[in-house]
Write a protein that holds these residues in place. Structure first.
Motif, PDB file in Angstrom:
ATOM      1  N   ARG A   1       7.523   1.131   7.425  1.00  0.00           N
ATOM      2  CA  ARG A   1       8.086   1.821   8.726  1.00  0.00           C
ATOM      3  C   ARG A   1       6.989   2.792   9.674  1.00  0.00           C
ATOM      4  NH1 ARG A   1      12.247   1.953   4.966  1.00  0.00           N
ATOM      5  NH2 ARG A   1      12.309   4.698   5.123  1.00  0.00           N
ATOM      6  N   PRO A   2       7.769   2.807  10.402  1.00  0.00           N
ATOM      7  CA  PRO A   2       7.120   4.045  11.063  1.00  0.00           C
ATOM      8  C   PRO A   2       7.249   5.184  10.690  1.00  0.00           C
ATOM      9  CG  PRO A   2       8.047   2.247  12.916  1.00  0.00           C
ATOM     10  CD  PRO A   2       8.568   2.796  11.323  1.00  0.00           C
ATOM     11  N   ASP A   3       8.247   5.358  10.170  1.00  0.00           N
ATOM     12  CA  ASP A   3       8.963   7.232   9.968  1.00  0.00           C
ATOM     13  C   ASP A   3       7.827   7.407   8.084  1.00  0.00           C
ATOM     14  OD1 ASP A   3      10.600   5.009   8.686  1.00  0.00           O
ATOM     15  OD2 ASP A   3      11.581   5.821   7.715  1.00  0.00           O
ATOM     16  N   ILE A   4       7.576   6.806   7.643  1.00  0.00           N
ATOM     17  CA  ILE A   4       6.940   6.336   6.246  1.00  0.00           C
ATOM     18  C   ILE A   4       5.522   6.678   6.740  1.00  0.00           C
ATOM     19  CG2 ILE A   4       6.070   5.280   4.158  1.00  0.00           C
ATOM     20  CD1 ILE A   4       9.246   5.806   3.802  1.00  0.00           C
ATOM     21  N   LEU A   5       5.199   6.212   7.594  1.00  0.00           N
ATOM     22  CA  LEU A   5       3.830   6.161   8.228  1.00  0.00           C
ATOM     23  C   LEU A   5       3.559   7.746   8.710  1.00  0.00           C
ATOM     24  CD1 LEU A   5       0.951   5.164   9.077  1.00  0.00           C
ATOM     25  CD2 LEU A   5       2.107   3.698  11.087  1.00  0.00           C
TER      26      LEU A   5
ATOM     27  N   LEU B   1       0.675  -1.459  -0.256  1.00  0.00           N
ATOM     28  CA  LEU B   1       0.001   0.332   0.016  1.00  0.00           C
ATOM     29  C   LEU B   1       0.954   1.380   0.093  1.00  0.00           C
ATOM     30  CD1 LEU B   1      -3.072   1.416   0.114  1.00  0.00           C
ATOM     31  CD2 LEU B   1      -2.500   0.473   2.721  1.00  0.00           C
ATOM     32  N   ALA B   2       1.928   1.128   0.988  1.00  0.00           N
ATOM     33  CA  ALA B   2       2.689   1.963   1.114  1.00  0.00           C
ATOM     34  C   ALA B   2       3.280   2.945  -0.178  1.00  0.00           C
ATOM     35  CB  ALA B   2       3.706   2.084   1.599  1.00  0.00           C
ATOM     36  N   PRO B   3       4.036   2.530  -1.170  1.00  0.00           N
ATOM     37  CA  PRO B   3       4.546   2.934  -2.630  1.00  0.00           C
ATOM     38  C   PRO B   3       3.167   2.944  -3.429  1.00  0.00           C
ATOM     39  CG  PRO B   3       5.703   1.029  -2.047  1.00  0.00           C
ATOM     40  CD  PRO B   3       4.121   0.841  -1.000  1.00  0.00           C
ATOM     41  N   SER B   4       1.611   2.468  -3.654  1.00  0.00           N
ATOM     42  CA  SER B   4       0.879   3.203  -4.680  1.00  0.00           C
ATOM     43  C   SER B   4       0.315   4.502  -3.731  1.00  0.00           C
ATOM     44  CB  SER B   4      -0.704   1.977  -4.476  1.00  0.00           C
ATOM     45  OG  SER B   4      -0.841   1.873  -2.956  1.00  0.00           O
TER      46      SER B   4
ATOM     47  N   ARG C   1       5.845  18.608  -1.225  1.00  0.00           N
ATOM     48  CA  ARG C   1       6.537  17.924  -2.371  1.00  0.00           C
ATOM     49  C   ARG C   1       7.695  17.633  -1.553  1.00  0.00           C
ATOM     50  NH1 ARG C   1       7.324  20.690  -8.146  1.00  0.00           N
ATOM     51  NH2 ARG C   1       9.699  20.298  -7.464  1.00  0.00           N
ATOM     52  N   ALA C   2       7.702  18.090  -0.452  1.00  0.00           N
ATOM     53  CA  ALA C   2       8.645  16.752   0.312  1.00  0.00           C
ATOM     54  C   ALA C   2       8.847  16.021   0.776  1.00  0.00           C
ATOM     55  CB  ALA C   2       9.555  17.686   1.142  1.00  0.00           C
ATOM     56  N   LEU C   3       7.401  15.964   1.809  1.00  0.00           N
ATOM     57  CA  LEU C   3       6.410  14.645   2.178  1.00  0.00           C
ATOM     58  C   LEU C   3       6.643  13.515   0.590  1.00  0.00           C
ATOM     59  CD1 LEU C   3       4.434  15.559   4.094  1.00  0.00           C
ATOM     60  CD2 LEU C   3       6.609  14.656   5.350  1.00  0.00           C
ATOM     61  N   ARG C   4       6.079  13.860  -0.547  1.00  0.00           N
ATOM     62  CA  ARG C   4       5.908  12.908  -1.238  1.00  0.00           C
ATOM     63  C   ARG C   4       7.425  12.619  -2.149  1.00  0.00           C
ATOM     64  NH1 ARG C   4       6.571  12.428  -6.707  1.00  0.00           N
ATOM     65  NH2 ARG C   4       5.379  11.504  -8.079  1.00  0.00           N
ATOM     66  N   SER C   5       7.837  12.994  -2.150  1.00  0.00           N
ATOM     67  CA  SER C   5       9.418  12.287  -2.571  1.00  0.00           C
ATOM     68  C   SER C   5       9.799  11.560  -1.122  1.00  0.00           C
ATOM     69  CB  SER C   5      10.686  13.931  -2.562  1.00  0.00           C
ATOM     70  OG  SER C   5      11.534  13.200  -2.766  1.00  0.00           O
ATOM     71  N   LEU C   6       9.872  11.730  -0.245  1.00  0.00           N
ATOM     72  CA  LEU C   6      10.198  11.012   0.788  1.00  0.00           C
ATOM     73  C   LEU C   6       9.906   9.682   0.548  1.00  0.00           C
ATOM     74  CD1 LEU C   6      11.620  13.966   3.826  1.00  0.00           C
ATOM     75  CD2 LEU C   6      13.007  12.331   2.127  1.00  0.00           C
ATOM     76  N   ILE C   7       8.485   9.641   0.602  1.00  0.00           N
ATOM     77  CA  ILE C   7       7.247   8.755   0.643  1.00  0.00           C
ATOM     78  C   ILE C   7       7.684   8.282  -0.470  1.00  0.00           C
ATOM     79  CG2 ILE C   7       5.321   7.394   0.512  1.00  0.00           C
ATOM     80  CD1 ILE C   7       4.280   9.698   2.221  1.00  0.00           C
ATOM     81  N   ALA C   8       7.855   8.392  -2.007  1.00  0.00           N
ATOM     82  CA  ALA C   8       8.690   7.592  -3.045  1.00  0.00           C
ATOM     83  C   ALA C   8       9.748   6.869  -2.329  1.00  0.00           C
ATOM     84  CB  ALA C   8       8.460   8.675  -3.990  1.00  0.00           C
ATOM     85  N   ARG C   9      10.845   7.468  -1.984  1.00  0.00           N
ATOM     86  CA  ARG C   9      11.806   7.151  -2.001  1.00  0.00           C
ATOM     87  C   ARG C   9      12.139   6.157  -1.099  1.00  0.00           C
ATOM     88  NH1 ARG C   9      14.183  12.579  -2.738  1.00  0.00           N
ATOM     89  NH2 ARG C   9      14.862  12.360  -0.888  1.00  0.00           N
ATOM     90  N   GLU C  10      11.419   6.562  -0.055  1.00  0.00           N
ATOM     91  CA  GLU C  10      11.403   5.653   1.437  1.00  0.00           C
ATOM     92  C   GLU C  10      12.984   5.883   2.373  1.00  0.00           C
ATOM     93  OE1 GLU C  10      10.528   1.812   1.099  1.00  0.00           O
ATOM     94  OE2 GLU C  10       8.421   1.598   0.544  1.00  0.00           O
ATOM     95  N   ALA C  11      12.863   7.091   1.597  1.00  0.00           N
ATOM     96  CA  ALA C  11      14.657   7.431   2.358  1.00  0.00           C
ATOM     97  C   ALA C  11      14.626   9.119   2.506  1.00  0.00           C
ATOM     98  CB  ALA C  11      15.824   7.289   1.980  1.00  0.00           C
TER      99      ALA C  11
END
Length: 768
Positions: free
Chosen positions: A220-224, A161-164, A328-338
């Motif tokens: 991961r908790p940080d992605i959530l 679900l996270a990548p989508s 924008r930054a949050l979207r990028s971080l979620i997409a890269r997971e880093a």
């Protein structure tokens, strides 16, 4: 209609495989109703692993809770059918109320527990001694289907679900960019922008439920945490952009000269919003912030309406830039997971967690379901129809499924139509196809084509209800057993009960809940007026955050209920203005706690006027005209705050312009007596009071004696060692005065948009 994608075909094949596995195991274990295991797979399956697991877990808990209630209630009440019907209805209604009061995936526990009781208890009234066995076997069948769906969904090409999440939010980013660009062009109404506003609010609401399933996706908790932060920023963007619209239209749509450099800045902001989302360009945002700061008017210019208006517009434009950069930054971080996130938008309102629930409507919805179940049970009891328990059970299911909708009748009717289609399809299988099936392998082949095709449409929201009902009801109505046994009259009698119960539920909801979204929207607006009045009181800091969160959440519920329109006085636009009034009032309260008598008294008069106006709106249940006295109070407060800021900045009293003899209702133009001034004073400068004398050169010396400000908390008195001298309250920091000025400008534009030309279409040059 587009053809199913490869992902849709894969989901359908996985679901069909899990359902056949559940059916095979149930037949091997000789469970009494193996078809329930097959049907359960289609109920809990979802294209995403996290959603399947959360739904499976909550369905298991709800089923066990409802089965336990059946074992508890059937033996003592079975001899009193009407009392038993009342107990079943009350249980279902109570659990339904809990379900629609929870907007997360956890609500499924209460929903299942609510209607599982009638599904188990009502058929057991003819054999109460077997209720325990019935509850156990039903629980086993459902748990078997849950396990098969979870194992196959998680083991065979799992779809996380996270990548989508990034894909799902991309539509929101496109609508948000369009919404901001239209606003910066001076347009706040129209079919396109209103429809965009509705989609933005709808996506924010859908994400709340979606994010509640992320924890079951091994995220991961940080992605959530970042996903929740992204939703919070997405929710904030709408009111912040709305707050920017009014000052921009007043600046760009008026006859006065436009501020130099503002239009070029807005054009570059639009280009930045059009930049690819995957491109991290923090430097561009920093350059925009620098240009915004460079256009900030001098402190002396804040005593004029145009200067205060420009300062307010630039302040809100910076907030828009900050929030969009965070998104924008949050979207990028979620997409890269880093990566590491450093938020740019920081405000005291962040951190509120309260949500808004219309408890009255929730109670009415649950009460309507209680009455429907009791009346249906009474009709069944009086008729003596042996298979009528199925009618009551499906009526209860339909009333629970759609209780949270403003107008459930159309969805209940669709439930009825597709259930009838399932009866026909089940009859075709039972009397035409299954007589030719001699083993389980052939049964799988016979089921494969229709069930796989139907399964490809389940992931699509527009087809989800119909296709899931067809798959679940067809599997249930066929009533597959270890040995083939079919009797047309028995099939017709038992399977007509379900459509009969759904037809009753449709008529019941049409009669008892004919109001639609209009009633819900009207109640939401009246509640928002009450909270605006509450925002002018003095709650603790924590309550202010929760009040702001509750009002924002209610606005997200209200916007999708309002049809798209090109009316500038549409309730959706007015509701945004109500929210801005409340937020500005909360900002003024923060300043008021630190302000002295001069600024504090003027702020108090504004807050009292706002509270009285919105209390009047709530009491009369219709929006009232804003009194002119409130405009006078706002203008007087703006004049005092701007003069106080000039004194704080320069150490000298601000010059006071004499009031114009015939002040216009809207923002003033340069006074005729001072043609060289770029803009007139804020109207009125405080006409009821004489001008203050100029302050001495020393900043510490007061211009005139003033009463000491009341301390925020009691302090112990200290005896003076020398005769007491007149004191002044400690000077208010410039940033608080500037916040107060911005809040007053926003409140004036929100309450009196017609005075600044923001309630009508912008001038053609503003739309170029």
């Amino acid at each position: 209609m587009t053809l199913p994608s490869a992902r849709d075909w894969l989901f359908s094949l996985k679901t069909f495989t899990a359902s056949m596995l559940a059916l095979y195991i149930a037949l091997r274990l000789e469970l009494p109703r193996p078809y329930w295991a097959m049907a359960t797979v289609y109920i809990v399956s979802n294209p995403f692993v996290g959603a399947t697991r959360s739904k499976a877990l909550y369905r298991a808990l709800g089923t066990m809770l409802g089965a336990a209630a059946a074992v508890l209630f059937v033996p003592p009440f079975v001899e009193s059918p009407y009392i038993f019907s009342f107990v079943v209805a009350m249980w279902t209604g109570t659990l339904l109320y809990l379900a629609i009061s929870d907007r997360t995936a956890r609500s499924y526990v209460f929903m299942l527990a609510g209607y599982t009781l009638p599904l188990i208890a009502l058929p057991a009234v003819t054999n109460p001694t077997g209720v325990f066995d019935l509850a156990i076997t039903r629980t086993e069948e459902i748990l078997l289907g849950i396990v098969c769906a979870s194992v196959v969904g998680g083991a065979v090409f799992p779809n996380r679900l996270a990548p989508s999440l990034v894909e799902r939010t991309d539509a929101w980013f496109r609508d948000a960019a369009f919404y901001v660009k239209e606003t910066l062009s001076g347009r706040i109404a129209g079919q396109a922008i209103s429809a965009s506003r509705q989609r933005l609010a709808t996506m924010v609401n859908q994400l709340e439920f979606l994010l509640s399933q992320l924890a079951y996706d091994h995220t991961r908790p940080d992605i959530l945490e970042r996903a929740h932060a992204l939703r919070g920023r997405m929710q904030l963007l709408l009111p912040i952009v709305s707050a920017l619209a009014d000052p921009l239209i007043a600046l760009l749509g008026g006859a006065q000269a436009r501020p130099a450099g503002l239009e070029a800045l807005l054009a570059d902001v639009v280009k930045w919003f059009d930049a690819p989302l995957a491109q991290d360009d923090d430097a561009a945002a920093d350059r925009l912030r620098e240009r915004i700061a460079a256009l900030e008017p001098q402190t002396a210019e804040l005593t004029t309406w145009d200067g205060a208006l420009l300062s307010s517009a630039l302040w809100r434009l910076r907030q828009v830039v900050d929030v969009w950069q965070d998104c924008r930054a949050l979207r990028s971080l979620i997409a890269r997971e880093a990566g590491v996130w450093r938020p740019r938008f920081r405000h005291w309102r962040l951190g509120g967690s309260e949500r808004y629930f219309d408890r009255g409507m929730l109670l009415f919805s649950a009460g309507s379901a209680v009455a429907a179940i009791f009346v249906a049970s009474s009709v069944w009891i009086s008729s003596g129809w042996q298979d009528g328990a199925a009618a009551v059970s499906l009526a209860a299911v339909a009333c629970c499924f759609f209780a949270a909708l403003d107008e459930p009748a159309p969805q209940v009717f669709a439930f009825f139509v597709w259930t009838c289609a399932s009866v026909v399809l089940a009859g075709l299988y039972l009397f035409v196809i299954l007589p030719n099936v001699h083993d389980f392998a052939m049964l799988v082949v016979m089921f494969a084509v229709p069930f796989i095709i139907v399964g490809t449409l389940i992931p699509r929201p527009q087809f989800n209800l119909a296709t899931m009902l067809v798959a679940v009801n067809t599997a249930s109505f066929i009533s597959i057993q270890s040995a083939y046994e079919a009797n047309f009259l028995t099939f017709l009698n038992s399977n007509l009960a379900g459509p009969a119960g759904l037809l009753f539920a449709f008529i019941w909801t049409r009669v008892t809940r004919p109001f639609g979204a209009e009633l819900a929207a009207a109640r939401l607006m009246r509640s928002s007026w009450q909270d605006v009045a509450l925002a002018t009181a003095t709650p603790p800091g924590g309550d202010q955050r929760n009040l702001a969160a509750r009002m924002l959440d209610r606005l997200m519920q209200l916007i999708p209920r309002l049809a798209a329109t090109d009316d500038h006085r549409h309730p959706s636009i007015e509701s945004f203005r109500d929210l801005r009034v409340a937020f500005n009032a909360l900002d003024l309260l923060r300043v008021r706690r630190r302000a002295g008598d001069e600024v504090g008294a003027s702020i108090d008069s504004v807050l009292v006027g706002v509270r009285e106006h919105y209390n009047r709106c709530a009491a009369r249940r219709v929006r009232q005209a804003v009194p002119e006295s409130l405009q006078t109070a706002i203008d007087a407060a703006m004049a005092r705050v701007s003069r106080a800021e000039v004194r704080e900045e320069t150490g000298a009293a601000a010059p006071v312009e004499p009031p114009a003899p015939a002040a216009p209702a809207g923002p003033s133009k340069p006074a005729e007596s001072a043609p060289a001034a770029p803009a007139g004073p804020i109207v009125p400068p405080v006409p009821a009071e004489p001008a203050e004398p100029a302050a001495p050169a020393a900043p510490a010396a007061p211009a005139e004696p003033a009463e000491p400000a009341a301390p925020a908390e009691p302090v112990e008195p200290v005896e003076p060692t020398e005769p007491a001298a007149p004191t002044t309250p400690p000077p208010l920091p410039t940033r608080y005065l500037r916040d107060a000025l911005h809040a007053l400008v926003g409140m004036r534009l929100s309450l009196f948009p017609q005075l600044s030309g923001v309630s009508g279409p912008a001038r053609p040059e503003a739309q170029a």
